[in-house]
Design an enzyme around this catalytic site. Structure first.
Site, short mmCIF file in Angstrom:
data_model
loop_
_atom_site.label_atom_id
_atom_site.label_comp_id
_atom_site.label_asym_id
_atom_site.label_seq_id
_atom_site.Cartn_x
_atom_site.Cartn_y
_atom_site.Cartn_z
N VAL A 64 0.81 -1.22 0.00
CA VAL A 64 0.00 0.00 0.00
C VAL A 64 0.84 1.27 0.00
CG1 VAL A 64 -1.98 -1.12 1.12
CG2 VAL A 64 -0.24 0.02 2.54
N TYR A 156 7.29 8.60 12.38
CA TYR A 156 6.05 7.84 12.57
C TYR A 156 4.97 8.71 13.22
CZ TYR A 156 3.25 4.01 14.71
OH TYR A 156 2.25 3.16 15.12
N ALA A 159 3.65 11.29 10.85
CA ALA A 159 2.73 10.70 9.85
C ALA A 159 1.37 10.38 10.47
CB ALA A 159 3.37 9.42 9.27
N LYS A 160 1.37 9.81 11.67
CA LYS A 160 0.10 9.45 12.32
C LYS A 160 -0.65 10.71 12.76
CE LYS A 160 0.27 4.77 12.56
NZ LYS A 160 -0.62 3.89 11.78
#
Ligand SMILES: NC(=O)c1ccc[n+]([C@@H]2O[C@H](COP(=O)([O-])OP(=O)(O)OC[C@H]3O[C@@H](n4cnc5c(N)ncnc54)[C@H](OP(=O)(O)O)[C@@H]3O)[C@@H](O)[C@H]2O)c1
Length: 256
Positions: A64, A156, A159-160
């Protein structure tokens, strides 16, 4: 009792077609199992089927992280299921670094692709069908680490954090069409990916070892702790819930 509940109040998803990314292990596999139990037809994906595809789920291999991967997956979902009523963006993760300043550029892009843009691209391909049908439910899986300053995971958490903001905005856009969009935010959950990351983090920073003792409810989460919340959110029991962020972390990171 709602139209999609059975006599025991358990959400029912008979006739619903669900796509769950990253369903071959960990939280994703737990979500697939719960949706199958509730009667949904479920397609899941991972880069390979080397994990365990839960019995009863369909599987298509896809990565993905790229535009091509998202496009192939969306086409396969329409092909296999005939359309998608429930979309759960679960595939995600990142490796920790000793210094936030030492995260290579390619890794920033990779982590943004996996944890943010994969959802943006898949939603752009599959949410229009939901809008045309006037119903649908999307769940984005974030991380309880977002509001915390964790330099080893800065790529991370950035991005979250973007994913949470994006999820709220998409919820506002799609609400008038009857499509609900929510975020589920896990804390420490015992999964193969989670354990691997925590081992690596403890190697980089030994003070982090054994920090499950910091969870006020006294244990790490189980995939099913997260899966039950996802099941609720995609069912008609949550028919008045959109734009929400359901934090499930044993009380470790309270949000105001
Ligand atoms: N576990 C935790 O403590 C924790 C805490 C907070 C948030 N989360 C979030 O919860 C979600 C699930 O985490 P988890 O711990 O269950 O992860 P996991 O055990 O590593 O499982 C990840 C799943 O996603 C698939 N996947 C990974 N990269 C992919 C890609 N590029 N394309 C397609 N599929 C891919 C994996 O299969 P392949 O490797 O074969 O592709 C696997 O099925 C993630 O979004 C994670 O950020 C987890």
């Amino acid at each position: 009792m709602g139209a999609t509940e059975n006599g025991t109040g358990t959400p029912e998803l008979k006739g619903k077609r669900a796509l769950v990314t990253g369903g071959t292990r960990g939280i994703g596999a737990g979500i697939v199992r719960r949706l199958l139990e509730a009667g949904a037809e479920v397609l899941t994906t991972a880069r390979s089927s080397s994990g365990t595809v839960p019995e009863g789920a369909r599987f298509v291999a896809a990565d993905v992280r790229s535009r091509e991967g998202a496009a192939e997956l969306a086409a396969a979902a329409v092909d296999v299921l005939g359309g998608v009523d429930i979309l759960v963006h679960n595939a995600g993760g990142a490796q920790p670094h000793a210094s936030a300043l030492g995260i290579p550029d390619e890794e920033w892009l990779d982590v943004l692709d996996l944890n943010l843009l994969a959802s943006v691209r898949l939603d752009a391909l599959l949410a229009p069908g939901m809008r045309e049908r006037g119903s649908g439910a999307i769940v984005h899986i974030s991380s309880a680490a977002v509001p915390v300053a964790f330099p080893p995971f800065l790529h991370y958490t950035v991005a979250k954090a973007g994913l949470e903001n994006y999820s709220r905005g998409l919820a506002a856009e799609l609400a008038p069409a009857g499509v609900r969009v929510n975020t589920v935010t896990p804390g420490r959950v015992a999964t193969p990916g989670g354990e691997k990351v925590r081992e690596e983090w403890a190697r980089l920073d030994p003070t982090q070892a054994g920090s499950e003792s910091l969870v006020p409810l006294g244990r790490d989460g189980l995939p099913d702790d997260i899966a039950r919340a996802v099941l609720f959110l995609v069912s008609d029991q949550a028919s008045w819930v959109t734009g929400s962020n359901f934090v499930i972390d044993g009380g470790e990171f309270p949000r105001g």
